[in-house]
Scaffold this motif. Structure first.
Motif, PDB file in Angstrom:
ATOM      1  N   GLY A 101      19.076 -77.933 -23.675  1.00  0.00           N
ATOM      2  CA  GLY A 101      18.312 -77.922 -22.444  1.00  0.00           C
ATOM      3  C   GLY A 101      18.237 -76.549 -21.813  1.00  0.00           C
ATOM      4  N   PRO A 102      18.050 -76.525 -20.481  1.00  0.00           N
ATOM      5  CA  PRO A 102      17.864 -75.250 -19.792  1.00  0.00           C
ATOM      6  C   PRO A 102      19.042 -74.301 -19.916  1.00  0.00           C
ATOM      7  N   GLY A 103      20.221 -74.823 -20.272  1.00  0.00           N
ATOM      8  CA  GLY A 103      21.391 -73.956 -20.388  1.00  0.00           C
ATOM      9  C   GLY A 103      21.577 -73.371 -21.773  1.00  0.00           C
ATOM     10  N   LYS A 104      20.696 -73.693 -22.693  1.00  0.00           N
ATOM     11  CA  LYS A 104      20.851 -73.217 -24.064  1.00  0.00           C
ATOM     12  C   LYS A 104      20.459 -71.750 -24.192  1.00  0.00           C
ATOM     13  N   HIS A 105      21.127 -71.047 -25.088  1.00  0.00           N
ATOM     14  CA  HIS A 105      20.827 -69.642 -25.378  1.00  0.00           C
ATOM     15  C   HIS A 105      21.068 -68.734 -24.181  1.00  0.00           C
ATOM     16  N   LEU A 106      22.042 -69.078 -23.348  1.00  0.00           N
ATOM     17  CA  LEU A 106      22.325 -68.237 -22.198  1.00  0.00           C
ATOM     18  C   LEU A 106      22.905 -66.906 -22.637  1.00  0.00           C
ATOM     19  N   LYS A 107      22.515 -65.863 -21.935  1.00  0.00           N
ATOM     20  CA  LYS A 107      23.036 -64.529 -22.198  1.00  0.00           C
ATOM     21  C   LYS A 107      23.292 -63.844 -20.874  1.00  0.00           C
ATOM     22  N   ARG A 108      24.223 -62.947 -20.862  1.00  0.00           N
ATOM     23  CA  ARG A 108      24.526 -62.247 -19.622  1.00  0.00           C
ATOM     24  C   ARG A 108      23.528 -61.114 -19.408  1.00  0.00           C
ATOM     25  N   LEU A 109      23.003 -61.064 -18.179  1.00  0.00           N
ATOM     26  CA  LEU A 109      22.111 -59.967 -17.837  1.00  0.00           C
ATOM     27  C   LEU A 109      22.928 -58.717 -17.568  1.00  0.00           C
ATOM     28  N   GLY A 110      22.338 -57.576 -17.836  1.00  0.00           N
ATOM     29  CA  GLY A 110      23.050 -56.315 -17.673  1.00  0.00           C
ATOM     30  C   GLY A 110      23.456 -56.066 -16.232  1.00  0.00           C
ATOM     31  N   PRO A 111      24.504 -55.281 -16.009  1.00  0.00           N
ATOM     32  CA  PRO A 111      25.006 -55.043 -14.656  1.00  0.00           C
ATOM     33  C   PRO A 111      24.004 -54.340 -13.755  1.00  0.00           C
ATOM     34  N   GLY A 112      23.007 -53.636 -14.318  1.00  0.00           N
ATOM     35  CA  GLY A 112      22.035 -52.939 -13.507  1.00  0.00           C
ATOM     36  C   GLY A 112      20.868 -53.797 -13.083  1.00  0.00           C
ATOM     37  N   SER A 113      20.783 -55.020 -13.588  1.00  0.00           N
ATOM     38  CA  SER A 113      19.645 -55.891 -13.273  1.00  0.00           C
ATOM     39  C   SER A 113      19.951 -56.760 -12.060  1.00  0.00           C
ATOM     40  N   GLN A 114      18.948 -56.937 -11.193  1.00  0.00           N
ATOM     41  CA  GLN A 114      19.080 -57.829 -10.045  1.00  0.00           C
ATOM     42  C   GLN A 114      18.624 -59.247 -10.385  1.00  0.00           C
ATOM     43  N   LEU A 115      18.056 -59.429 -11.581  1.00  0.00           N
ATOM     44  CA  LEU A 115      17.586 -60.751 -11.972  1.00  0.00           C
ATOM     45  C   LEU A 115      18.759 -61.709 -12.118  1.00  0.00           C
ATOM     46  N   SER A 116      18.566 -62.929 -11.636  1.00  0.00           N
ATOM     47  CA  SER A 116      19.596 -63.950 -11.767  1.00  0.00           C
ATOM     48  C   SER A 116      19.137 -65.105 -12.641  1.00  0.00           C
ATOM     49  N   SER A 117      17.929 -65.003 -13.200  1.00  0.00           N
ATOM     50  CA  SER A 117      17.402 -66.095 -14.023  1.00  0.00           C
ATOM     51  C   SER A 117      16.354 -65.568 -14.982  1.00  0.00           C
ATOM     52  N   TRP A 118      16.097 -66.368 -16.008  1.00  0.00           N
ATOM     53  CA  TRP A 118      15.071 -66.044 -17.007  1.00  0.00           C
ATOM     54  C   TRP A 118      14.642 -67.331 -17.673  1.00  0.00           C
ATOM     55  N   PRO A 119      13.375 -67.521 -17.988  1.00  0.00           N
ATOM     56  CA  PRO A 119      12.249 -66.589 -17.864  1.00  0.00           C
ATOM     57  C   PRO A 119      11.739 -66.503 -16.423  1.00  0.00           C
ATOM     58  N   VAL A 120      10.921 -65.482 -16.168  1.00  0.00           N
ATOM     59  CA  VAL A 120      10.371 -65.304 -14.834  1.00  0.00           C
ATOM     60  C   VAL A 120       8.904 -65.728 -14.755  1.00  0.00           C
ATOM     61  N   GLN A 121       8.220 -65.822 -15.886  1.00  0.00           N
ATOM     62  CA  GLN A 121       6.828 -66.269 -15.863  1.00  0.00           C
ATOM     63  C   GLN A 121       6.765 -67.728 -15.436  1.00  0.00           C
TER      64      GLN A 121
END
Length: 264
Positions: free
Chosen positions: A126-146
């Motif tokens: 489901g939505p939790g599959k293939h989770l990866k940590r975003l880099g420390p310089g990114s402000q994004l807290s989720s993906w995808p954004v489209q």
């Protein structure tokens, strides 16, 4: 052929913003080679509902020989267009559970302190599959954004503050990271993205989750002004009262708050 009123477009004034295309519910106008054109005379009723939407004054009404207005054909074309948009949206959502390879952009990412992603894990479906940590310089807290790729039941929508931004704003707004911080980001283009799938997806997100508030960031260009309308439609369909703010990014990078569109 009959002599009647029909829309005339001055291509020397037209900048191809697409506002008239959105305003023409009969589908008589399309953008061709960067300019608006009446491509189906029989779909143009000649009433001029699109004229006021043109920021350049390129649209007028003229009396000339043209195909007779076919109200039934125009209505059927409009119905088919809506049906096609809905079918495309359903088809895209229907592929989410299939086993075929996914685009990297379709892999949801969520970062929370102490979560599986924070520990570098990410098992499950489901939505939790293939989770990866975003880099420390990114402000994004989720993906995808489209918007069209968003998973409506993703965990990061729970009690989230949303930033719904125009695609171009990330490149024009110097303070984009300030808007992204502590918000779940969804982006789209009111000129290029079909409106109904955008509204339907957002409506489902709002209906399925307790959203705290919504911030809309759009560009100053006329075609981008429709973004707030799409968001307001989704809020209305969800039946919820969600605080809504709108900010406008000018071409020079300055950001202003549109107080007329702020709703609490």
């Amino acid at each position: 052929m009959v002599k009647r009123n029909i829309i005339k477009i001055d291509e020397s004034l037209c900048d191809g913003c697409g506002s008239c295309v959105i305003a023409c519910s009969e589908g008589a106008i399309e953008i061709v080679d960067g300019k608006a054109k009446v491509v189906r005379e029989s779909f143009c009723d000649g009433l001029g509902a699109c004229i006021g939407e043109c920021p350049k004054g390129a649209l007028t009404i003229e009396m000339r020989e043209a195909e007779a207005f076919d109200e039934k054909a125009a209505a059927e074309h409009s119905r088919q267009s809506r049906a096609l948009q809905s079918a495309n949206a359903e088809r895209a959502e229907g592929h989410e559970g299939e086993s075929e390879p996914k685009s990297p952009c379709d892999l949801p990412i969520h970062r929370m302190p102490g979560s599986q992603m924070e520990r570098g894990e990410g098992q499950g479906e489901g939505p939790g599959k293939h989770l990866k940590r975003l880099g420390p310089g990114s402000q994004l807290s989720s993906w995808p954004v489209q918007m069209r790729l968003a998973h409506t039941d993703a965990p990061y929508f729970k009690e989230a503050s949303l930033l719904i931004a125009a695609d171009c704003s990330a490149f024009a707004c110097p303070m984009i990271s300030e808007f992204i911080r502590r918000r779940v980001v969804l982006i789209g283009c009111p000129k290029l993205d079909p409106g109904e799938p955008f509204v339907s997806k957002l409506t489902e997100i709002l209906s399925s989750n307790d959203i705290r508030d919504i911030t809309v960031l759009r560009m100053e260009v006329p075609c981008c002004s429709h973004l707030i309308g799409l968001v307001e439609q989704a809020i209305e369909r969800s039946g919820k009262k969600i605080p809504l703010d709108q900010f406008i990014c000018m071409i020079d990078g300055k950001v202003v708050k549109d107080n007329e569109m702020v709703r609490r």
